[in-house]
Design a protein around this motif. Structure first.
Motif, PDB file in Angstrom:
ATOM      1  N   ALA A  46      40.575  26.335  33.774  1.00  0.00           N
ATOM      2  CA  ALA A  46      41.667  25.360  33.728  1.00  0.00           C
ATOM      3  C   ALA A  46      41.915  24.897  32.293  1.00  0.00           C
ATOM      4  CB  ALA A  46      41.343  24.172  34.628  1.00  0.00           C
ATOM      5  N   MET A  47      40.848  24.671  31.542  1.00  0.00           N
ATOM      6  CA  MET A  47      41.014  24.227  30.154  1.00  0.00           C
ATOM      7  C   MET A  47      41.648  25.330  29.318  1.00  0.00           C
ATOM      8  SD  MET A  47      40.858  21.715  28.067  1.00  0.00           S
ATOM      9  CE  MET A  47      39.610  20.439  28.092  1.00  0.00           C
ATOM     10  N   SER A  48      41.261  26.567  29.560  1.00  0.00           N
ATOM     11  CA  SER A  48      41.867  27.690  28.837  1.00  0.00           C
ATOM     12  C   SER A  48      43.369  27.753  29.099  1.00  0.00           C
ATOM     13  CB  SER A  48      41.228  29.017  29.252  1.00  0.00           C
ATOM     14  OG  SER A  48      39.887  29.072  28.822  1.00  0.00           O
ATOM     15  N   THR A  49      43.755  27.550  30.342  1.00  0.00           N
ATOM     16  CA  THR A  49      45.174  27.570  30.699  1.00  0.00           C
ATOM     17  C   THR A  49      45.929  26.463  29.970  1.00  0.00           C
ATOM     18  OG1 THR A  49      44.696  28.512  32.868  1.00  0.00           O
ATOM     19  CG2 THR A  49      46.808  27.365  32.623  1.00  0.00           C
ATOM     20  N   LEU A  50      45.396  25.252  29.972  1.00  0.00           N
ATOM     21  CA  LEU A  50      46.034  24.129  29.269  1.00  0.00           C
ATOM     22  C   LEU A  50      46.096  24.383  27.767  1.00  0.00           C
ATOM     23  CD1 LEU A  50      44.371  21.169  31.173  1.00  0.00           C
ATOM     24  CD2 LEU A  50      46.801  21.830  31.267  1.00  0.00           C
ATOM     25  N   HIS A  51      45.021  24.904  27.219  1.00  0.00           N
ATOM     26  CA  HIS A  51      44.933  25.170  25.783  1.00  0.00           C
ATOM     27  C   HIS A  51      46.006  26.170  25.361  1.00  0.00           C
ATOM     28  CE1 HIS A  51      41.887  25.850  22.268  1.00  0.00           C
ATOM     29  NE2 HIS A  51      42.661  24.819  22.019  1.00  0.00           N
ATOM     30  N   LYS A  52      46.197  27.198  26.168  1.00  0.00           N
ATOM     31  CA  LYS A  52      47.204  28.220  25.872  1.00  0.00           C
ATOM     32  C   LYS A  52      48.622  27.658  26.069  1.00  0.00           C
ATOM     33  CE  LYS A  52      48.439  32.434  24.848  1.00  0.00           C
ATOM     34  NZ  LYS A  52      48.238  32.951  23.488  1.00  0.00           N
ATOM     35  N   GLN A  53      48.808  26.948  27.171  1.00  0.00           N
ATOM     36  CA  GLN A  53      50.127  26.426  27.514  1.00  0.00           C
ATOM     37  C   GLN A  53      50.642  25.413  26.493  1.00  0.00           C
ATOM     38  OE1 GLN A  53      50.232  24.528  31.365  1.00  0.00           O
ATOM     39  NE2 GLN A  53      52.353  23.895  31.144  1.00  0.00           N
ATOM     40  N   TRP A  54      49.778  24.520  26.031  1.00  0.00           N
ATOM     41  CA  TRP A  54      50.227  23.411  25.190  1.00  0.00           C
ATOM     42  C   TRP A  54      50.008  23.636  23.703  1.00  0.00           C
ATOM     43  CZ3 TRP A  54      53.525  20.204  27.183  1.00  0.00           C
ATOM     44  CH2 TRP A  54      53.552  20.062  28.567  1.00  0.00           C
ATOM     45  N   LEU A  55      48.995  24.414  23.329  1.00  0.00           N
ATOM     46  CA  LEU A  55      48.712  24.616  21.902  1.00  0.00           C
ATOM     47  C   LEU A  55      48.802  26.078  21.484  1.00  0.00           C
ATOM     48  CD1 LEU A  55      45.728  22.118  21.490  1.00  0.00           C
ATOM     49  CD2 LEU A  55      48.132  21.773  20.871  1.00  0.00           C
ATOM     50  N   ASP A  56      49.074  26.954  22.448  1.00  0.00           N
ATOM     51  CA  ASP A  56      49.159  28.386  22.215  1.00  0.00           C
ATOM     52  C   ASP A  56      47.890  28.946  21.561  1.00  0.00           C
ATOM     53  OD1 ASP A  56      50.453  30.824  22.571  1.00  0.00           O
ATOM     54  OD2 ASP A  56      51.356  30.780  20.566  1.00  0.00           O
ATOM     55  N   LEU A  57      46.753  28.416  22.012  1.00  0.00           N
ATOM     56  CA  LEU A  57      45.445  28.865  21.532  1.00  0.00           C
ATOM     57  C   LEU A  57      44.663  29.447  22.700  1.00  0.00           C
ATOM     58  CD1 LEU A  57      44.559  25.842  19.233  1.00  0.00           C
ATOM     59  CD2 LEU A  57      45.301  28.116  18.500  1.00  0.00           C
ATOM     60  N   ASP A  58      43.976  30.551  22.456  1.00  0.00           N
ATOM     61  CA  ASP A  58      43.205  31.206  23.499  1.00  0.00           C
ATOM     62  C   ASP A  58      41.859  30.532  23.705  1.00  0.00           C
ATOM     63  OD1 ASP A  58      45.107  33.200  24.060  1.00  0.00           O
ATOM     64  OD2 ASP A  58      44.415  34.415  22.375  1.00  0.00           O
ATOM     65  N   GLY A  59      41.376  30.603  24.933  1.00  0.00           N
ATOM     66  CA  GLY A  59      40.040  30.110  25.267  1.00  0.00           C
ATOM     67  C   GLY A  59      40.019  28.619  25.535  1.00  0.00           C
ATOM     68  N   PRO A  60      38.914  28.164  26.109  1.00  0.00           N
ATOM     69  CA  PRO A  60      38.781  26.744  26.420  1.00  0.00           C
ATOM     70  C   PRO A  60      38.455  25.927  25.168  1.00  0.00           C
ATOM     71  CG  PRO A  60      36.762  27.864  26.990  1.00  0.00           C
ATOM     72  CD  PRO A  60      37.735  28.925  26.529  1.00  0.00           C
ATOM     73  N   THR A  61      38.748  24.657  25.236  1.00  0.00           N
ATOM     74  CA  THR A  61      38.358  23.720  24.194  1.00  0.00           C
ATOM     75  C   THR A  61      37.599  22.577  24.856  1.00  0.00           C
ATOM     76  OG1 THR A  61      39.131  22.491  22.255  1.00  0.00           O
ATOM     77  CG2 THR A  61      40.521  22.372  24.240  1.00  0.00           C
ATOM     78  N   ASP A  62      37.068  21.681  24.070  1.00  0.00           N
ATOM     79  CA  ASP A  62      36.235  20.610  24.608  1.00  0.00           C
ATOM     80  C   ASP A  62      37.028  19.455  25.207  1.00  0.00           C
ATOM     81  OD1 ASP A  62      37.210  19.809  22.118  1.00  0.00           O
ATOM     82  OD2 ASP A  62      35.241  19.368  21.267  1.00  0.00           O
ATOM     83  N   VAL A  63      38.102  19.037  24.511  1.00  0.00           N
ATOM     84  CA  VAL A  63      38.878  17.875  24.953  1.00  0.00           C
ATOM     85  C   VAL A  63      40.327  18.057  24.530  1.00  0.00           C
ATOM     86  CG1 VAL A  63      38.311  16.544  22.861  1.00  0.00           C
ATOM     87  CG2 VAL A  63      39.014  15.330  24.935  1.00  0.00           C
ATOM     88  N   MET A  64      41.219  17.609  25.390  1.00  0.00           N
ATOM     89  CA  MET A  64      42.641  17.566  25.064  1.00  0.00           C
ATOM     90  C   MET A  64      43.149  16.186  25.484  1.00  0.00           C
ATOM     91  SD  MET A  64      44.048  21.362  26.108  1.00  0.00           S
ATOM     92  CE  MET A  64      45.621  21.148  25.256  1.00  0.00           C
ATOM     93  N   ALA A  65      44.179  15.727  24.799  1.00  0.00           N
ATOM     94  CA  ALA A  65      44.760  14.426  25.112  1.00  0.00           C
ATOM     95  C   ALA A  65      46.268  14.566  25.225  1.00  0.00           C
ATOM     96  CB  ALA A  65      44.392  13.410  24.031  1.00  0.00           C
ATOM     97  N   PHE A  66      46.806  13.995  26.283  1.00  0.00           N
ATOM     98  CA  PHE A  66      48.237  14.043  26.538  1.00  0.00           C
ATOM     99  C   PHE A  66      48.770  12.619  26.654  1.00  0.00           C
ATOM    100  CE2 PHE A  66      46.507  18.017  28.151  1.00  0.00           C
ATOM    101  CZ  PHE A  66      47.367  18.947  27.589  1.00  0.00           C
ATOM    102  N   PRO A  67      49.288  12.068  25.560  1.00  0.00           N
ATOM    103  CA  PRO A  67      49.821  10.697  25.603  1.00  0.00           C
ATOM    104  C   PRO A  67      51.050  10.624  26.511  1.00  0.00           C
ATOM    105  CG  PRO A  67      49.748  11.553  23.341  1.00  0.00           C
ATOM    106  CD  PRO A  67      49.404  12.679  24.256  1.00  0.00           C
TER     107      PRO A  67
END
Length: 169
Positions: A46-67
Motif C-alpha cells: 500500500a505504501m509503495s502504491t501511494l509513493h508512486k501515485q503521489w511522488l512518482d517514486l518506486d518502492g515503499p517509504t517510511d512516512v507520508m503526509a497529506f495535509p
C-alpha cells in the motif's frame, strides 16, 4: 483533539502511544484542540502504491503526509479560530522496522519519531533545504525528547539536524 488511527498493516503497533505522541506534538505547538488528525498504518504494498501515485517514486517509504486544511488558528488570523482537518499521516511499520534496526532503537521508537515527522509536515514544516531541515529536525528532536521524558517511552534516537536524517543522536 480528535486523532483517528486505522491499522491496515497486518502488524501490531502501539496505537495508543502513536496517538499520544501525535497529541503531544499538536498540544506543544498550540494547535486548536478541535483539530482532527488521521493516522493510517499500512503494509509495504500500500505504501509503495501511494509513493508512486503521489511522488512518482518506486518502492515503499517510511512516512507520508497529506495535509487537508490550512490552519486557521495561527495568531492574528482570527479572534475565534475554528477547528481544522489537519490531514493524514501514513506510516509503514515494515520500513520503520528496518530503519529502527539501523538506528539502534525499537520499531515502536521509530514509529513515534515518524509520527512526529509526519505531523510536522502536516503543519507546514519541510526539510527541502538545509535551513528548513535544521529547523524541522531540531523541533522534531525537542518534541520527541519531551514526549519520551513525559511518558517514559524510548529511547528514541532522533536524526541530527544537518545530516539529512543520516545520523542519529
Amino acid at each position: 483533539m480528535s486523532i483517528e488511527i486505522n491499522n491496515e498493516s497486518g502488524v501490531s503497533v502501539d496505537e495508543r502511544a502513536i496517538g499520544s505522541v501525535a497529541r503531544h506534538v499538536l498540544d506543544s505547538l498550540g494547535i486548536n484542540p478541535l483539530a482532527e488528525l488521521s493516522i493510517l498504518v499500512v503494509d509495504e504494498a500500500a505504501m509503495s502504491t501511494l509513493h508512486k501515485q503521489w511522488l512518482d517514486l518506486d518502492g515503499p517509504t517510511d512516512v507520508m503526509a497529506f495535509p487537508m486544511d490550512t490552519l486557521d488558528d495561527k495568531p492574528g488570523l482570527e479572534t475565534d479560530p475554528g477547528p481544522s482537518l489537519l490531514g493524514d499521516v501514513i506510516l509503514c511499520p515494515a520500513v520503520a522496522a528496518r530503519q529502527a534496526e539501523a538506528a539502534g532503537h525499537s520499531t515502536d521508537a521509530e514509529l513515534f519519531l515518524l509520527t512526529t515527522h509526519g505531523v510536522l509536515h502536516l503543519l507546514g514544516y519541510d526539510h527541502g533545504d538545509p535551513e528548513d531541515e535544521r529547523e524541522m529536525f531540531q523541533l522534531q528532536s525537542r518534541l520527541v525528547t519531551g514526549w519520551v521524558k513525559a511518558t517514559g517511552r524510548g529511547p528514541v534516537r532522533t536524526p541530527l539536524p544537518g545530516t539529512a536524517g543520516e545520523q542519529r543522536g
